[in-house]
Design an enzyme around this catalytic site. Structure first.
Site, mmCIF file in Angstrom:
data_model
loop_
_atom_site.group_PDB
_atom_site.id
_atom_site.type_symbol
_atom_site.label_atom_id
_atom_site.label_comp_id
_atom_site.label_asym_id
_atom_site.label_seq_id
_atom_site.Cartn_x
_atom_site.Cartn_y
_atom_site.Cartn_z
ATOM 1 N N GLU A 389 0.846 -1.210 0.000
ATOM 2 C CA GLU A 389 0.000 0.000 0.000
ATOM 3 C C GLU A 389 0.880 1.259 0.000
ATOM 4 O O GLU A 389 0.579 2.237 0.677
ATOM 5 C CB GLU A 389 -1.005 -0.015 1.149
ATOM 6 C CG GLU A 389 -1.990 -1.178 1.019
ATOM 7 C CD GLU A 389 -3.208 -1.065 1.924
ATOM 8 O OE1 GLU A 389 -3.517 0.033 2.385
ATOM 9 O OE2 GLU A 389 -3.844 -2.105 2.157
HETATM 10 C C1 LIG Z 1 2.520 -9.590 0.539
HETATM 11 C C2 LIG Z 1 2.268 -8.546 -0.496
HETATM 12 C C3 LIG Z 1 0.963 -8.269 -0.873
HETATM 13 C C4 LIG Z 1 0.702 -7.304 -1.844
HETATM 14 N N1 LIG Z 1 -0.605 -7.079 -2.240
HETATM 15 C C5 LIG Z 1 -0.841 -6.268 -3.302
HETATM 16 C C6 LIG Z 1 -2.169 -6.154 -3.837
HETATM 17 O O1 LIG Z 1 -3.129 -6.726 -3.319
HETATM 18 N N2 LIG Z 1 -2.345 -5.378 -4.939
HETATM 19 C C7 LIG Z 1 -1.310 -4.713 -5.543
HETATM 20 O O2 LIG Z 1 -1.545 -4.032 -6.546
HETATM 21 N N3 LIG Z 1 -0.045 -4.786 -5.058
HETATM 22 C C8 LIG Z 1 0.218 -5.569 -3.960
HETATM 23 N N4 LIG Z 1 1.502 -5.677 -3.466
HETATM 24 C C9 LIG Z 1 2.573 -4.923 -4.087
HETATM 25 C C10 LIG Z 1 3.077 -3.775 -3.232
HETATM 26 O O3 LIG Z 1 2.135 -2.737 -3.202
HETATM 27 C C11 LIG Z 1 4.450 -3.347 -3.783
HETATM 28 O O4 LIG Z 1 5.360 -4.353 -3.356
HETATM 29 C C12 LIG Z 1 4.900 -1.989 -3.308
HETATM 30 O O5 LIG Z 1 4.108 -0.991 -3.898
HETATM 31 C C13 LIG Z 1 6.363 -1.701 -3.610
HETATM 32 O O6 LIG Z 1 6.700 -2.027 -4.911
HETATM 33 P P1 LIG Z 1 7.967 -2.964 -5.202
HETATM 34 O O7 LIG Z 1 7.904 -4.101 -4.271
HETATM 35 O O8 LIG Z 1 7.987 -3.242 -6.652
HETATM 36 O O9 LIG Z 1 9.214 -2.088 -4.781
HETATM 37 P P2 LIG Z 1 9.999 -1.024 -5.705
HETATM 38 O O10 LIG Z 1 9.046 -0.022 -6.224
HETATM 39 O O11 LIG Z 1 10.872 -1.732 -6.657
HETATM 40 O O12 LIG Z 1 10.902 -0.296 -4.606
HETATM 41 C C14 LIG Z 1 12.092 -0.898 -4.090
HETATM 42 C C15 LIG Z 1 12.724 0.081 -3.084
HETATM 43 O O13 LIG Z 1 13.090 1.288 -3.751
HETATM 44 C C16 LIG Z 1 12.484 2.401 -3.129
HETATM 45 N N5 LIG Z 1 12.156 3.382 -4.157
HETATM 46 C C17 LIG Z 1 11.474 3.188 -5.309
HETATM 47 N N6 LIG Z 1 11.377 4.334 -5.990
HETATM 48 C C18 LIG Z 1 12.017 5.287 -5.265
HETATM 49 C C19 LIG Z 1 12.232 6.689 -5.411
HETATM 50 N N7 LIG Z 1 11.745 7.366 -6.449
HETATM 51 N N8 LIG Z 1 12.923 7.338 -4.452
HETATM 52 C C20 LIG Z 1 13.398 6.680 -3.377
HETATM 53 N N9 LIG Z 1 13.202 5.368 -3.162
HETATM 54 C C21 LIG Z 1 12.528 4.676 -4.105
HETATM 55 C C22 LIG Z 1 11.251 1.848 -2.429
HETATM 56 O O14 LIG Z 1 10.838 2.646 -1.346
HETATM 57 C C23 LIG Z 1 11.752 0.483 -1.977
HETATM 58 O O15 LIG Z 1 12.482 0.627 -0.783
HETATM 59 C C24 LIG Z 1 1.776 -6.600 -2.450
HETATM 60 C C25 LIG Z 1 3.086 -6.852 -2.052
HETATM 61 C C26 LIG Z 1 3.346 -7.819 -1.091
HETATM 62 C C27 LIG Z 1 4.766 -8.075 -0.693
#
Ligand SMILES: Cc1cc2nc3c(=O)[nH]c(=O)nc-3n(C[C@H](O)[C@H](O)[C@H](O)COP(=O)(O)OP(=O)(O)OC[C@H]3O[C@@H](n4cnc5c(N)ncnc54)[C@H](O)[C@@H]3O)c2cc1C
Length: 588
Positions: A389
């Site tokens: 989220e």
């Molecule tokens: C158990 C679980 C359930 C989930 N359920 C849902 C769901 O129901 N529906 C759904 O749509 N999604 C869901 N998600 C996805 C979740 O919302 C994403 O994992 C989350 O938004 C982060 O995206 P990412 O994991 O790709 O991380 P990334 O976006 O790849 O980020 C990796 C790291 O880089 C940092 N970062 C990225 N961009 C920047 C920036 N511009 N500046 C500084 N730091 C940055 C982030 O803060 C993070 O620390 C779920 C995830 C999990 C693990």
């Protein structure tokens, strides 16, 4: 009373204004809702409490059995926010948050399964659904016959949600959707999906669709093997040329990003409530453990270092509960601009729970590390709260940049007004923006700027002045950071994060002040009076912590090691390792 519903407490605060009528009095749950929830919670207790051993087993198996999902349906866990006319419990945001709190006390996977359905899966239908869409889908959603899921994330689009690649193309009367969604909570058990896809066109780039399992081309992958919340369903969801009728568009074509953000903002009180429930559970476990475990001839609860952990858990839990309830109250009162406040409540509550879970495990120590006890599972379960989220890091950038955007706009106006002053001093003063006037009144202390928390109980003067001084500091800091970095602020994440940390602390302090203030004004019996004394102690401790944290952040705006840390990170990133090793270092 009489407040514009477009106001944001925090956006105003960054301009130096304390909109106290927005946060006073502290929101209360309606009596009728309290009664409903008391009955519902008794049934939760008799149903969930005896299942402790099974929750552990299902966590290890990594899945809930279908019979248990059916029990969740039978208990009405999927009906929480659906209007009464469709057979739902019609809980307010406050009531819903409290319900998730209760579920999270028993098991994180139960809370997330019910929460993903109501907080995000079908919230788009509640917020943006047409009467026909509601009439069609609520009957199945209310019983849980259809469980809901929210499909935004993709392999290439996590935090950068706007870069999704799933695409819906208009072909005749239908939109044809193709794409893949990742880590979708409830993906394996859902029949109703709120799906976001690109619909590139003049109206905008993203649109929200209602997709149902029965449509041809919808499928899901296997259960993910996760670190925590293991019994809850998380899968990929695939859309292979799925034909979606026009009437399944949620909101407007091209406005999907706004729909997604509104859903996430509005659902945050659910996640926050879950964190509070889990913290209460940790406090119950840790205090029992500290009272029972004897080392060096004393119960460990008698030692200062254990008391420090437990006392902090209590402060964190009360502060989280206050901010989550205040935000839920803002939503219930019809305020529309609560995105920053909701993000603050999510960040704060998830970080407090993480700390509590870690310290709870530390109090239990060896026992805490053993899977036989609940601590390690709580720690695993709550880790993802800081990720999904919206990661807390991204939310911190959002919190500060939203506020600075406003300040930036006003600074621009101010400099335009000041130019006017120099061209024509008399007429120029008339051109001064509201912000300019505020700045001048802050300096001269003349004028009507609402920069005091004047409606608080007189006994809270000292704590209120910590808040007021913090607000003055914040407005000066935002101004200073912007003047220093200008538009480049977007690339100055260390400074932005610092400002966010100050804003988070100030809003949570406002929530705690509001709650204690309301508690002071209520009639109490002897027992309640003693509880109130403790609430004032919590406020005193929290306000003192906020004071030292924000002073430290203010000091670091100009005096910090940001550039050194960045340089060291660049070095590690370049080598992709830590280079020092005493095996290879030269010897004398
Ligand atoms: C158990 C679980 C359930 C989930 N359920 C849902 C769901 O129901 N529906 C759904 O749509 N999604 C869901 N998600 C996805 C979740 O919302 C994403 O994992 C989350 O938004 C982060 O995206 P990412 O994991 O790709 O991380 P990334 O976006 O790849 O980020 C990796 C790291 O880089 C940092 N970062 C990225 N961009 C920047 C920036 N511009 N500046 C500084 N730091 C940055 C982030 O803060 C993070 O620390 C779920 C995830 C999990 C693990």
């Amino acid at each position: 009373m009489g407040q514009s519903k477009n106001l944001s407490f925090m956006r105003s605060l960054c301009m130096g204004s304390i909109e106290q009528d927005m946060v006073l009095p502290f929101p209360q749950m309606k009596v009728s809702e309290k009664e409903t929830l008391s009955t519902v919670f008794s049934s939760f207790e008799s149903w969930l409490k005896p299942k402790t051993a099974e929750f552990r087993k299902w966590d290890r198996q990594g899945e809930f059995p279908s019979e248990f999902i059916q029990e969740m349906r039978d208990l009405g866990l999927f009906s929480l926010i659906i209007p009464e006319e469709h057979g739902g419990l019609n809980l307010s945001n406050t009531g819903y948050s409290r319900a998730l709190q209760e579920l999270a006390k028993y098991d994180g996977s139960v809370a997330i399964t019910a929460g993903a359905h109501s907080s995000i899966g079908m919230r788009g239908l509640v917020l943006f659904g047409t009467p026909e869409q509601k009439q069609k889908y609520f009957p199945k959603l209310v019983t849980g016959e259809w469980i809901a899921a929210f499909c935004l994330t993709e392999p290439g689009a996590g935090s950068d949600a706007a870069s999704i690649q799933s695409k819906a193309v208009k072909e005749g009367e239908f939109w044809v959707l193709t794409g893949q969604k990742l880590w979708i909570t409830n993906g394996g058990i859902a029949s109703f999906f709120t799906v976001f896809a690109r619909t590139d066109g003049p109206e905008g780039q993203m649109t929200a669709f209602i997709v149902t399992k029965e449509m041809e081309g919808v499928s899901c992958g296997p259960h993910e093997d996760k670190m925590g919340l293991r019994a809850s369903s998380t899968t990929t969801v695939h859309f292979d040329r799925v034909k979606i009728p026009q009437e399944n568009i949620l909101g407007e074509v091209g406005k999907g990003f706004k729909v997604a953000m509104k859903i996430l903002n509005s659902g945050r009180s659910g996640l926050g409530g879950g964190c509070v429930g889990a913290m209460k559970h940790v406090i119950a476990l840790s205090t029992k453990q500290a009272n029972e475990r004897v080392q060096f001839g004393k119960k460990i609860g008698e030692y200062g270092l254990i008391k420090e952990k437990i006392g902090q858990m209590v402060v964190d839990c009360y502060a989280s509960e206050s901010v989550v309830s205040l935000v839920a109250g803002l939503v219930d009162q019809g305020y529309e601009d609560y995105a920053v406040e909701a993000a603050i409540s999510k960040v704060f509550a998830t970080e407090c729970l993480w700390r509590a879970a870690d310290e709870g495990l530390q109090i239990a120590s060896g026992n805490g590390f053993m899977c036989e006890f609940p601590y390690e599972r709580i720690l695993r379960d709550c880790r993802v709260n800081r990720i999904f989220e919206g990661t807390n890091d991204i939310l911190k950038l959002f919190i500060a940049l939203t506020a600075m955007n406003d300040v930036g706009k006003q600074l621009k106006e101010l400099s335009a007004s000041l130019e006017g002053i120099f061209q024509d001093p008399i007429k120029g003063f008339g051109l001064l923006s509201e912000y300019g006037l505020k700045k001048i009144t802050q300096v001269t202390k003349v004028g009507g700027v609402k920069s005091s928390f004047s409606k608080l109980h007189p006994s809270l003067k000292a704590q209120a002045s910590i808040f007021e001084n913090g607000v003055r500091g914040l407005s000066v800091a935002a101004d200073r950071i912007l003047r220093k970095h200008g538009k480049n602020i977007i690339h100055k994440q260390f400074a932005t994060k610092r400002l966010a940390e100050i804003m988070i602390d100030l809003f949570v302090l406002a929530s705690v002040l509001s709650r204690v203030n309301s508690a002071l004004s209520l009639k109490k019996n002897e027992n309640q009076k003693q509880n109130l004394e403790k609430e004032v102690e919590i406020l005193n401790s929290f306000s003192s912590q906020v004071h030292s944290r924000i002073q430290s952040h203010f000091a670091k705006i100009d005096d910090n090691d940001d550039e050194l840390i960045k340089s060291l990170a660049d070095h590690a990133l370049k080598h992709e390792k830590y280079i020092w090793d005493n095996l290879t270092e030269p010897t004398s």
